[in-house]
Design an enzyme around this catalytic site. Structure first.
Site, short mmCIF file in Angstrom:
data_model
loop_
_atom_site.label_atom_id
_atom_site.label_comp_id
_atom_site.label_asym_id
_atom_site.label_seq_id
_atom_site.Cartn_x
_atom_site.Cartn_y
_atom_site.Cartn_z
N ARG A 4 0.82 -1.21 0.00
CA ARG A 4 0.00 0.00 0.00
C ARG A 4 0.86 1.27 0.00
NH1 ARG A 4 -5.38 0.45 1.51
NH2 ARG A 4 -6.09 2.55 2.05
N TYR A 5 1.99 1.24 0.70
CA TYR A 5 2.81 2.45 0.84
C TYR A 5 4.19 2.31 0.18
CZ TYR A 5 -0.82 3.49 4.22
OH TYR A 5 -2.04 3.71 4.82
N ARG A 67 26.10 -20.04 8.18
CA ARG A 67 25.42 -19.12 9.10
C ARG A 67 26.03 -17.73 9.03
NH1 ARG A 67 20.76 -21.02 11.04
NH2 ARG A 67 21.04 -20.03 13.09
N ASP A 69 26.12 -14.54 6.09
CA ASP A 69 25.68 -14.17 4.75
C ASP A 69 26.81 -13.69 3.85
OD1 ASP A 69 25.96 -11.84 6.22
OD2 ASP A 69 24.13 -10.89 5.49
N HIS A 141 -3.89 30.69 18.47
CA HIS A 141 -4.62 29.87 19.46
C HIS A 141 -5.93 29.34 18.88
CE1 HIS A 141 -1.90 31.45 22.61
NE2 HIS A 141 -2.01 32.59 21.96
N GLN A 212 35.27 -1.15 12.66
CA GLN A 212 34.91 -2.14 11.64
C GLN A 212 33.70 -1.69 10.85
OE1 GLN A 212 33.27 -6.50 12.06
NE2 GLN A 212 35.47 -6.55 12.54
N SER A 262 -17.74 7.97 3.49
CA SER A 262 -18.12 7.17 4.64
C SER A 262 -18.87 5.94 4.16
CB SER A 262 -19.01 7.99 5.59
OG SER A 262 -19.63 7.17 6.55
N LYS A 268 -20.72 12.49 3.63
CA LYS A 268 -19.41 12.84 4.18
C LYS A 268 -18.34 13.03 3.10
CE LYS A 268 -18.21 12.99 7.93
NZ LYS A 268 -17.85 11.89 8.81
N ASN A 270 -14.39 13.51 3.82
CA ASN A 270 -13.39 13.55 4.88
C ASN A 270 -12.00 13.87 4.33
OD1 ASN A 270 -15.44 12.72 6.62
ND2 ASN A 270 -14.97 10.56 6.32
N ARG A 310 18.16 -3.92 8.20
CA ARG A 310 17.64 -4.64 7.04
C ARG A 310 16.19 -4.27 6.76
NH1 ARG A 310 20.84 -9.52 5.94
NH2 ARG A 310 22.54 -9.66 7.47
#
Length: 432
Positions: A4-5, A67, A69, A141, A212, A262, A268, A270, A310
């Site tokens: 989605r993003y 073990r 990578d 305000h 390192q 809605s 509506k 929104n 990662r």
């Protein structure tokens, strides 16, 4: 990042295949540097450059055994080479490859971020110029203050994004570096020039001193800049949301022909884009805690940062670019009701001239500030309670005690007074 993003340009950069190809590119650049220093023959380098390949499936098989990578990566590469394979990873430690490659991916992602920042900045400038002379009620305000230029809102955000780009440029300079300094960062098993050659070849700066690993203050600074950018994006989105409220209705987001506001109330409309931007901005800022904690590693290094990095870099770049682009599109489609803004100005019966009147009387009569202020405040209360024009309230309450020529009032009640210096603000901001 969930689909989605996700942003296609960012997804391609952080794709696992692309990441490993950049690892491979670092290895090849290092062998090129060794060739330049006459440690590797030109023929051997050319064989490595031509034939070295990475097969992810084979790498994963090896990783199940090792073990590790990077060990799996170098062994998978070596299987595609002949005797020249002994030069792969010469003098290097894992993070020489991983950090340099990651910084390269960050550099490429930063280019996408910059493009989106510039696009948003240009949209804000365009809006600022369109609405330079458009009056709106200013608020402090959340309460009506004095009329002001609507364009100043967009100009303010334009200037803020410009500052964010300046901060981003500095953060880029600090993070986009090559780190080829060996296991302890002391170049014991490398020649100093190797790093310089690799950096030049990859279009990166140089990590002057490291352990390192590349120090994570660089990464934390970049992500803190992203968090700051997110605060600006949420600031703009919040303003849109405030103006779209039913009680205000001066602005509203564009609403497509078949869009629904809605699931239960068909009437509506929104501010969903602005609310989406608000939520994602909050998420963006949450990355800072992890980034700052990653700067604290044991001695020359540990891998406590590795696991989260990662995830977070792909996510932070996807979300930032998505949010920047969505805000730009929201602003492009923004509907501004100038009649509603004028209605709100007129609803105040000119009471917002209280400060110009206060200043004029302070300069031109010998009464105390307290007396003048209290007199004007009394008139403003009468204005709003009885819904009469403020000028009439001043006259009703005896303004002639403070002013010699009552006709001067007509000149003071001039709406252009509130935007008389707007052009100067624009010139200073746009020509800085």
């Amino acid at each position: 990042m969930i689909k989605r993003y996700s942003v296609n340009k960012i997804e391609k950069i952080w794709d696992e295949n692309n990441k490993l190809n950049v690892w491979l590119d670092v290895e090849k650049k290092v062998t090129f540097a060794w060739m330049k220093l006459n440690v590797i023959s030109k023929e051997e380098y050319l064989l490595i450059d031509k034939n070295a390949k990475i097969n992810i499936g084979r790498m994963l098989e090896i990783e199940n055994e090792t073990r590790h990578d990077v060990v799996a990566f170098t062994r998978a590469i070596s299987e595609t080479l002949g005797n020249e394979k002994k030069w792969i990873h010469l003098g290097l430690t894992s993070t020489d490859v991983v950090d340099t490659a990651q910084n390269k991916l960050i550099q490429e992602s930063n280019e996408v971020v910059l493009e989106s920042l510039i696009n948003l900045k240009n949209t804000l400038k365009e809006k600022a110029l369109i609405y330079k002379k458009t009056l709106t009620m200013g608020r402090s305000h959340g309460i009506y203050g004095e009329p002001t230029s609507l364009g100043l809102k967009f100009l303010l955000w334009f200037d803020e994004i410009d500052r964010q780009i300046e901060r981003f440029s500095l953060a880029r300079k600090q993070i986009e570096v090559a780190k080829i300094s060996g296991s302890m960062g002391n170049y014991a098993n490398l020649e100093f020039e190797i790093e310089e050659i690799v950096a030049e070849q990859m279009g990166l700066g140089i990590d002057n001193i490291s352990t390192q690993v590349t120090q994570r203050d660089r990464h934390a600074f970049l992500i803190s800049v992203f968090a700051n950018i997110a605060s600006t994006l949420e600031k703009i989105a919040t303003e849109i949301r405030l103006f779209q409220r039913s009680e205000v209705k001066e602005w509203h987001e564009g609403f497509k022909a078949n869009q629904k506001g809605s699931s239960s109330m068909p009437h509506k409309k929104n501010p969903i884009s602005s609310e989406n931007i608000t939520g994602l901005s909050r998420y963006l800022r949450s990355f800072t805690n992890t980034a700052f904690e990653n700067n604290v590693l044991w001695h020359e290094r540990d891998i406590s940062h590795s696991s989260n990095e990662r995830i977070i870099f792909s996510d932070v770049f996807n979300v930032l670019v998505y949010t920047l682009d969505r805000l730009k599109n929201t602003l492009d489609d923004l509907v501004i009701d100038e009649n509603k803004m004028l209605e709100h100005i007129n609803s105040q019966f000119n009471v917002f001239y209280s400060q110009p009147i206060l200043n004029y009387l302070l300069i031109n009569c010998d009464k105390s500030r307290e007396e003048i202020y209290d007199f004007i405040q009394k008139c403003t209360f009468e204005t709003m309670n009885n819904k009469v024009d403020f000028k009439q309230s001043l006259i009703n309450n005896g303004i002639e005690k403070y002013i010699d020529n009552i006709e001067v009032l007509n000149k003071l009640f001039n709406i252009d007074y509130f935007i008389r210096n707007v052009e100067k603000i624009y010139n200073r901001t746009l020509n800085k």
